[in-house]
Design an enzyme around this catalytic site. Structure first.
Site, PDB file in Angstrom:
ATOM      1  N   ASP A 225       0.818  -1.153  -0.087  1.00 15.61           N
ATOM      2  CA  ASP A 225      -0.129  -0.105   0.077  1.00 15.61           C
ATOM      3  C   ASP A 225       0.902   1.178   0.026  1.00 15.61           C
ATOM      4  OD1 ASP A 225      -1.892   1.647   0.241  1.00 15.61           O
ATOM      5  OD2 ASP A 225      -3.063   0.729   1.653  1.00 15.61           O
TER       6      ASP A 225
HETATM    7  C1  BGC Z   1      -5.097   3.104  -0.163  1.00 23.52           C
HETATM    8  C2  BGC Z   1      -5.156   2.180  -1.376  1.00 23.52           C
HETATM    9  C3  BGC Z   1      -4.863   2.830  -2.605  1.00 23.52           C
HETATM   10  C4  BGC Z   1      -3.575   3.557  -2.628  1.00 23.52           C
HETATM   11  C5  BGC Z   1      -3.343   4.444  -3.716  1.00 23.52           C
HETATM   12  C6  BGC Z   1      -3.921   4.052  -0.269  1.00 23.52           C
HETATM   13  O1  BGC Z   1      -3.865   5.010   0.687  1.00 23.52           O
HETATM   14  O2  BGC Z   1      -5.129   2.672   1.014  1.00 23.52           O
HETATM   15  O3  BGC Z   1      -6.144   1.271  -1.536  1.00 23.52           O
HETATM   16  O4  BGC Z   1      -4.725   1.966  -3.722  1.00 23.52           O
HETATM   17  O5  BGC Z   1      -3.567   4.581  -1.460  1.00 23.52           O
HETATM   18  O6  BGC Z   1      -3.924   5.404  -3.929  1.00 23.52           O
END
Ligand code: BGC
Length: 801
Positions: A225
């Site tokens: 993540d």
């Molecule tokens: C989220 C993810 C997301 C990523 C990229 C994170 O803060 O938890 O689900 O894919 O950001 O935007």
């Protein structure tokens, strides 16, 4: 099946340590490092999951906005989930995306979870089946899916640091189960979560190796993540790609190999996996990806929204009597400004959104349709409508945005078509800019006082016709910069305007460094709702209802309620909406309530209204779907993927707040309906519930090997959809079990008068429990069959040898 990477070894051997170290971390927010020497282009990753935003967050490059995860799950339709994945693959290719960051297959452990709308269901089996179908639909169309967030990221409070304490059996049977099925479906990528599980942050957790890699045979790429990689310890763990990049925590990867802190073989393994992913999506020379099937985006978005719309109750007022109706009152903020998606990283920018108001009006051409807002739902500023703003440089609709360095020099400028702007990737030099200026000429439609202001995490100033009207510094609550960035606070000032008289607006923002999110920025120049007396709004709505034969009230949540980076604090509809519904119902005019929320909300007036339709965040075609369901042009296809509580106090698992950094999943296996059954508490509407416009009679249920065959007849006068649900019970279990758990389901459609047979796959594994390995206890199980967890007219015995 695990694919071999032997054929990719020669490419690996051509790479220097420096190149390998660069490849295992992103090049920027959304792409990986290209290595043309070995025929490797950059891979582009993008959110997802309800449509694909693309590498730029930019209204000039719109995306198809599909219904949110909870609406998809409400369809209970595996084929639809497959086509949903395929539709997203087609969008991904249109936008140059190779890897979609979805589906989100964490569970609805608590309805307070902030990203509940994005996740599918409270049930592991429903989530697993639909999540796997999404993965297959996407990958069979050449684009990698990334089921996320592995694992136990089921709420948002302190999401970067929370340590989830969960026992092994619960982890396996409940939270890992959807990931296991996604890997079985062949997922080419999985996203590791921010949180810790049992003391170890997920990017360093052994769960990445076992069960994901070693037991399940995952051969794809574990993508972190965003910013979740925290140390070099993630290198030895099976964490393959650190995003975004370059990742500060892996900045000295090369030195770490030289001085023995990191084993180069660990990096090689990651590189091979990334090369395999590249080959699969066609990013490696000589490997072509499958081209996605053609897509009629809006038609599919509407179909998915209809299939995810749940008719919760109906006195018979629905479908509306088209021939007889002459006066209809439509009421509600969300009727006009519907929420088609939840907030946060899942946001996509649709080209066009159909509101329930417009769609219902169009569907009732012969009726007189009135509209009243009734109650204000929006909190903070909303962007200024494009039709009322003119770019001072181009003269066309929109806004001029310029970026200035610390010495005031203009570094970059662009012409945008929205006043709510996010830069998260893209061309603008955010990191180098000190001041960002928005300029537009605004022509108000009405005279009076407006609440003009901005939303953002940075200090801002607003000038109207050159005069400073607002100069303030937002107070950022909490520590989740992601939340502050994606859903920042609003500050406003009262400004008097005249209808038709244009004013020059200039907003200046002073950018401050945002640590890991430096290079990203979000600002909105906008107008907050007018401050009309709430009682007056309700009275006007009630008067409109009194004058009509039917009132349709669209209630819902706003962007402050359901988004990423924080959880909900209650299950109430925001503002005065409950009072509004009661006042409308009290007029005696039959009242239909449409709920526009991605997660359960409490409906204390349910007994006072004629019908309730849960429309979720229905995507860009939400309005058309609602109009078709209300008028009966379409059958409401949805069944609840999550138990609907009557009050927050009844919710068995409501705790999402860590204590001393720990969130204990003390309820074990018993989440969702399992917990409601255990506590013997009645919800407002049970898991699996949803009505249609026809009636059914249930015939027989028989087990044949790995299937349960169920006959049922459509006894009504319309074609209909039924979701046949099969639950297992085990009276003499030697281990703790849910009172009842979903083991299979199937959608059937039948013409009036027709009997159909649903063939529901129920492999023996669905009866198994985890005891260090999967064990199916011998003995008798009862499979109960029906239309919800609380309505199970048929049963069949299963004796396991
Ligand atoms: C989220 C993810 C997301 C990523 C990229 C994170 O803060 O938890 O689900 O894919 O950001 O935007």
């Amino acid at each position: 099946m695990t694919a071999s990477t032997d054929h990719l070894r020669p490419l690996l051997e051509k790479l220097s340590l420096e190149q390998k170290a660069a490849l295992v971390q992103g090049a920027d927010f959304w792409t990986t490092v290209p290595l043309p020497e070995i025929g490797l282009r950059a891979l582009t990753l993008s959110d997802g999951p309800a449509g694909v935003r693309g590498p730029r967050w930019d209204e000039r490059e719109p995306s198809l906005n599909l219904p949110s995860g909870s609406a998809l799950a409400a369809s209970w339709d595996v084929d639809l989930a497959y086509r949903y994945g395929a539709a997203a693959a087609s969008e991904a290719r249109r936008k140059g995306v190779d890897v979609v960051l979805g589906p989100t297959i964490n569970l609805h452990r608590s309805p307070l979870g902030g990203r509940h709308f994005e996740c599918l269901s409270e049930d592991p089996e429903l989530t697993a089946e639909l999540g796997a179908a999404y993965v297959r639909g996407m990958q069979e169309n050449g684009v990698a899916a990334t089921p996320k967030h592995y694992v136990a990221n089921d709420s948002e409070t302190d999401r970067f640091t929370v340590d989830v304490e969960v026992d092994e059996r619960t982890l396996r049977e409940v939270y890992l189960a959807p990931f296991e099925r996604a890997v079985e479906a062949g997922a080419w990528s999985v996203m590791s979560a921010y949180n810790s599980v049992d003391g170890v942050t997920m990017t360093e957790n052994d769960l990445l190796e076992n069960p994901l890699n070693s037991e399940w045979g995952f051969d794809g790429v574990v993508v972190s993540d965003w910013t979740a990689v925290r140390s070099l310890d993630a290198v030895a763990a099976a964490q393959d790609l650190a995003m975004p990049g370059p990742a500060p925590a892996w900045a000295d990867l090369v030195d770490a190999v030289h001085d023995g802190r990191v084993d180069e073989a660990d990096i090689d393994r990651k590189v091979l996996r990334i090369l395999l992913l590249a080959e699969r999506v066609g990013a490696l020379e000589g490997a072509d990806a499958v081209a996605p099937a053609p897509l009629d985006g809006p038609a599919f978005a509407k179909e998915a929204a209809v299939e995810g719309t749940v008719l919760l109750q109906n006195s018979g007022v629905l479908p509306l009597d088209l021939a007889g109706l002459t006066k209809v009152a439509i009421i509600g903020h969300n009727a006009k400004d519907a929420r088609t998606q939840g907030g946060g990283s899942a946001t996509v920018l649709p080209e066009k959104v159909v509101s329930p108001l417009d769609a219902i009006r169009a569907a009732l051409p012969a009726a007189e349709v009135s509209y009243e807002i009734g109650a204000v739902v929006q909190e903070g500023v909303a962007e200024i409508p494009l039709a009322s703003i003119e770019n001072p440089v181009t003269g066309g609709p929109g806004v001029r945005v310029s970026f200035h360095g610390a010495d005031g020099t203009e570094l970059f400028a662009e012409d945008r078509r929205a006043t709510a702007l996010v830069w998260f990737g893209g061309d603008a030099p955010i990191g180098a800019s000190r001041t960002i200026v928005l300029e537009t000429r605004y022509t108000p439609a009405e005279s009076g006082e407006i609440q003009l202001g901005f939303a953002g995490a940075n200090p801002g100033r607003i000038f109207v016709d050159g005069e400073l009207v607002l100069d303030d510094v937002p107070v950022i609550e909490g520590t989740d910069l992601g939340a502050a960035f994606l859903n920042p606070p609003s500050i406003t000032s009262a400004v008097t305007v005249e209808a038709g008289r244009a004013v020059d607006l200039r907003a200046e923002f002073t950018r401050e460094s945002r640590g890991a999110l430096d290079g990203a920025l979000s600002v909105t120049l906008g107008i907050a709702p007018e401050r009309t007396d709430p009682d007056e709004l309700i009275a006007r709505a009630a008067a409109a209802a009194s004058a009509a034969e039917v009132a349709v009230v669209v209630v819902g949540t706003n962007s402050k309620v359901e988004s990423e980076g924080y959880d909900r604090v209650d299950l109430d509809l925001p503002g005065r909406q409950d009072d509004l519904v009661r006042a409308v119902a009290a007029t005696g005019t039959p009242t239909v309530v449409v709920v526009n929320a991605g997660s359960p909300v409490v409906l204390p007036w349910a007994g006072e209204v004629a019908a309730i339709v849960q429309g979720y965040f229905g995507g860009q075609e939400f309005g058309h779907a609602i109009a078709e369901v209300l008028t009966g042009a379409a059958e409401p296809g949805g069944r609840l993927p999550t138990t609907w509580p009557a009050a927050l106090a009844d919710v068995p698992v409501a705790d999402v707040t860590p204590v001393d950094g720990r969130l204990v999943y003390a309820e074990g296996l018993h989440i969702g309906y399992r917990a409601w059954l255990k506590d013997d508490v009645q919800p407002a509407f049970p898991f699996g519930h949803g009505l249609g416009y026809t009636t059914w009679s249930w015939g027989t249920a028989q087990r044949h090997d790995d299937t349960v065959e169920v006959t049922l007849a459509n006894t009504g006068e319309r074609e209909g959809k039924q979701v046949v649900q099969v639950y297992a019970e085990r009276a003499d279990s030697t281990v703790d079990r849910p009172a009842r758990w979903l083991v299979g389901f199937a959608v059937v459609h039948a013409e009036p008068g027709r009997t159909v047979t649903a063939v529901v796959p129920v492999p023996a594994r669905r009866l198994a429990h985890w005891a260090g390995e999967w064990v199916v206890e011998p003995g008798a199980y009862t499979l109960r069959v029906g239309s919800s967890v609380a309505d199970l007219p048929l049963s069949v015995e299963w004796v396991q040898a």
